[in-house]
Structure formats: structure tokens, C-alpha cells
Scaffold this motif. Structure first.
Motif, PDB file in Angstrom:
ATOM      1  N   GLN A 119      63.966 -39.072   9.995  1.00  0.00           N
ATOM      2  CA  GLN A 119      64.937 -39.570   9.024  1.00  0.00           C
ATOM      3  C   GLN A 119      64.314 -40.499   7.993  1.00  0.00           C
ATOM      4  OE1 GLN A 119      67.114 -41.072  12.254  1.00  0.00           O
ATOM      5  NE2 GLN A 119      68.564 -39.358  12.327  1.00  0.00           N
ATOM      6  N   SER A 120      63.266 -41.228   8.401  1.00  0.00           N
ATOM      7  CA  SER A 120      62.600 -42.120   7.451  1.00  0.00           C
ATOM      8  C   SER A 120      61.190 -42.415   7.923  1.00  0.00           C
ATOM      9  CB  SER A 120      63.387 -43.421   7.273  1.00  0.00           C
ATOM     10  OG  SER A 120      63.426 -44.150   8.481  1.00  0.00           O
ATOM     11  N   VAL A 121      60.393 -42.915   6.993  1.00  0.00           N
ATOM     12  CA  VAL A 121      58.998 -43.307   7.251  1.00  0.00           C
ATOM     13  C   VAL A 121      58.868 -44.754   6.809  1.00  0.00           C
ATOM     14  CG1 VAL A 121      56.600 -42.893   6.597  1.00  0.00           C
ATOM     15  CG2 VAL A 121      58.164 -40.960   6.844  1.00  0.00           C
ATOM     16  N   PHE A 122      58.185 -45.573   7.629  1.00  0.00           N
ATOM     17  CA  PHE A 122      58.028 -46.983   7.273  1.00  0.00           C
ATOM     18  C   PHE A 122      56.741 -47.532   7.882  1.00  0.00           C
ATOM     19  CE2 PHE A 122      60.373 -46.677  11.167  1.00  0.00           C
ATOM     20  CZ  PHE A 122      59.921 -47.716  11.957  1.00  0.00           C
ATOM     21  N   PHE A 123      56.372 -48.734   7.457  1.00  0.00           N
ATOM     22  CA  PHE A 123      55.181 -49.406   7.974  1.00  0.00           C
ATOM     23  C   PHE A 123      55.608 -50.514   8.922  1.00  0.00           C
ATOM     24  CE2 PHE A 123      53.463 -47.576   4.137  1.00  0.00           C
ATOM     25  CZ  PHE A 123      52.191 -47.193   4.524  1.00  0.00           C
ATOM     26  N   ALA A 124      54.925 -50.598  10.058  1.00  0.00           N
ATOM     27  CA  ALA A 124      55.127 -51.689  11.006  1.00  0.00           C
ATOM     28  C   ALA A 124      53.778 -51.997  11.637  1.00  0.00           C
ATOM     29  CB  ALA A 124      56.150 -51.312  12.071  1.00  0.00           C
ATOM     30  N   GLU A 125      53.409 -53.248  11.630  1.00  0.00           N
ATOM     31  CA  GLU A 125      52.135 -53.688  12.226  1.00  0.00           C
ATOM     32  C   GLU A 125      50.956 -52.901  11.648  1.00  0.00           C
ATOM     33  OE1 GLU A 125      52.675 -53.318  16.442  1.00  0.00           O
ATOM     34  OE2 GLU A 125      54.542 -54.434  16.381  1.00  0.00           O
ATOM     35  N   ASN A 126      50.969 -52.711  10.322  1.00  0.00           N
ATOM     36  CA  ASN A 126      49.911 -51.996   9.603  1.00  0.00           C
ATOM     37  C   ASN A 126      49.733 -50.546  10.062  1.00  0.00           C
ATOM     38  OD1 ASN A 126      49.281 -54.209   7.978  1.00  0.00           O
ATOM     39  ND2 ASN A 126      47.913 -55.051   9.522  1.00  0.00           N
ATOM     40  N   GLU A 127      50.761 -49.955  10.597  1.00  0.00           N
ATOM     41  CA  GLU A 127      50.722 -48.558  11.009  1.00  0.00           C
ATOM     42  C   GLU A 127      51.917 -47.831  10.422  1.00  0.00           C
ATOM     43  OE1 GLU A 127      50.580 -48.135  15.228  1.00  0.00           O
ATOM     44  OE2 GLU A 127      48.688 -49.192  15.422  1.00  0.00           O
ATOM     45  N   VAL A 128      51.739 -46.537  10.190  1.00  0.00           N
ATOM     46  CA  VAL A 128      52.833 -45.719   9.693  1.00  0.00           C
ATOM     47  C   VAL A 128      53.696 -45.317  10.883  1.00  0.00           C
ATOM     48  CG1 VAL A 128      53.430 -43.588   8.506  1.00  0.00           C
ATOM     49  CG2 VAL A 128      51.395 -44.850   7.828  1.00  0.00           C
ATOM     50  N   ARG A 129      55.003 -45.510  10.743  1.00  0.00           N
ATOM     51  CA  ARG A 129      55.952 -45.187  11.814  1.00  0.00           C
ATOM     52  C   ARG A 129      57.015 -44.241  11.276  1.00  0.00           C
ATOM     53  NH1 ARG A 129      55.342 -48.785  16.404  1.00  0.00           N
ATOM     54  NH2 ARG A 129      53.353 -49.763  15.977  1.00  0.00           N
ATOM     55  N   LEU A 130      57.611 -43.484  12.192  1.00  0.00           N
ATOM     56  CA  LEU A 130      58.680 -42.559  11.858  1.00  0.00           C
ATOM     57  C   LEU A 130      59.957 -43.009  12.545  1.00  0.00           C
ATOM     58  CD1 LEU A 130      56.696 -39.270  12.655  1.00  0.00           C
ATOM     59  CD2 LEU A 130      56.882 -40.415  10.442  1.00  0.00           C
ATOM     60  N   ASN A 131      61.084 -42.809  11.884  1.00  0.00           N
ATOM     61  CA  ASN A 131      62.382 -43.076  12.490  1.00  0.00           C
ATOM     62  C   ASN A 131      62.973 -41.721  12.875  1.00  0.00           C
ATOM     63  OD1 ASN A 131      64.920 -43.841  13.280  1.00  0.00           O
ATOM     64  ND2 ASN A 131      65.563 -44.524  11.254  1.00  0.00           N
TER      65      ASN A 131
END
Length: 165
Positions: A119-131
Motif C-alpha cells: 500500500q505504501s513505501v517509506f523509510f524507517a531507521e535508514n531502511e526502505v520499508r513496505l506497508n
């Protein structure tokens, strides 16, 4: 010929100075380098110039070689930053290509399999994450990617044509 031996007090004083210098430049007691960056290298070079014997200055070739090493260290540091930036961009592109696609991923912490649409892509803790369905998924945890199945919507006329009307 001069006496080249050191007294016990001189040896201890030299050991303390070496230990102190090692701590400042990031060398641990086992002799492994832990962190020697361009700032540490420059400080070491300046200290060396401050404490050299004025009657026997550092040879030009030695100084030029050390400056070349400093320049190389700075260039490698800059190259490392650029490679990290390129890697982050690459990971972002991979993740954005997954938007709207169905994936299967394994949570490395508990082994849980997560399936669903990105559903979305974001950055967390300098890593790419997916929702995915409210789950935060690390891009490296994705095990399978599927094209989403299209829901077939038929108009009323087409549906009535199938029924023989």
C-alpha cells in the motif's frame, strides 16, 4: 657512537604515549584499527609536523606522500557516501516498483508469513520499508511478488447477454 638504549622510565613513558595516541586515533589494545578517518589522519600529520626536529625536517617526498594518502582517504570517504546514496536510491526504486502488487514476506523476528498488497513505501531507521495490510515489512524480507488479480466487472448488458436475455 651514541647510546641508543632507553632506561626503564623512558620505556614506560614511551608506552604511555603510544597508548594515549592509539586511543586518540581509534586503535584498540589488540592492535586492530577501529576508526581512523580523515580527521584523525590530519591530526596525526599536524602532530607529526609540530614535534619534528627543526634541524632534521621531514623530507619533501615523505610529506608529499602523506598528503597524497590524506587526499586518497578523503576521496574514498566521499566515494563511500556516494555509494551509500546510490544504494538507497536503488532500494527506493525497487520498493516503489512493488506499489500495488501482491507480495509474500517472512517476518525475520517471528517467522510469520505476511501476504497482501503493498500500500505504501517509506523509510524507517535508514531502511526502505513496505506497508502491507498494516504490517511494516523490510524490503529484504519479500519472498514472492505477484501481479494483482484484476476484478472482473461486467456491465449489466454484458451480464444479461450471458444469461441468454
Amino acid at each position: 657512537m651514541e647510546n641508543l638504549t632507553m632506561s626503564a622510565a623512558e620505556v614506560n613513558r614511551a608506552k604511555l604515549q603510544v597508548s594515549s595516541a592509539n586511543k586518540k586515533i581509534g586503535v584498540n589494545f589488540e592492535g586492530e584499527k577501529t576508526n581512523l578517518g580523515k580527521d584523525s589522519f590530519l591530526k596525526l600529520l599536524v602532530t607529526q609536523l609540530k614535534h619534528q626536529d627543526p634541524t632534521k625536517p621531514m623530507e619533501d617526498q615523505q610529506f608529499i606522500a602523506q598528503m597524497a594518502q590524506f587526499s586518497s582517504l578523503e576521496q574514498m570517504s566521499n566515494l563511500n557516501k556516494e555509494v551509500k546514496s546510490l544504494y538507497t536510491s536503488s532500494e527506493s526504486m525497487k520498493a516503489s516498483a512493488l506499489l500495488g502488487k501482491d507480495i509474500e514476506a517472512v517476518n525475520p523476528l517471528n517467522g510469520e508469513v505476511v501476504k497482501g498488497r503493498v500500500q505504501s513505501v517509506f523509510f524507517a531507521e535508514n531502511e526502505v520499508r513496505l506497508n502491507v495490510n498494516g504490517h511494516e515489512i523490510d524490503l529484504n524480507s519479500v519472498k514472492a511478488i505477484h501481479q494483482p488479480e484484476e476484478k472482473k466487472i461486467m456491465s449489466g448488458a454484458a451480464a444479461s447477454g450471458l444469461n441468454g436475455n
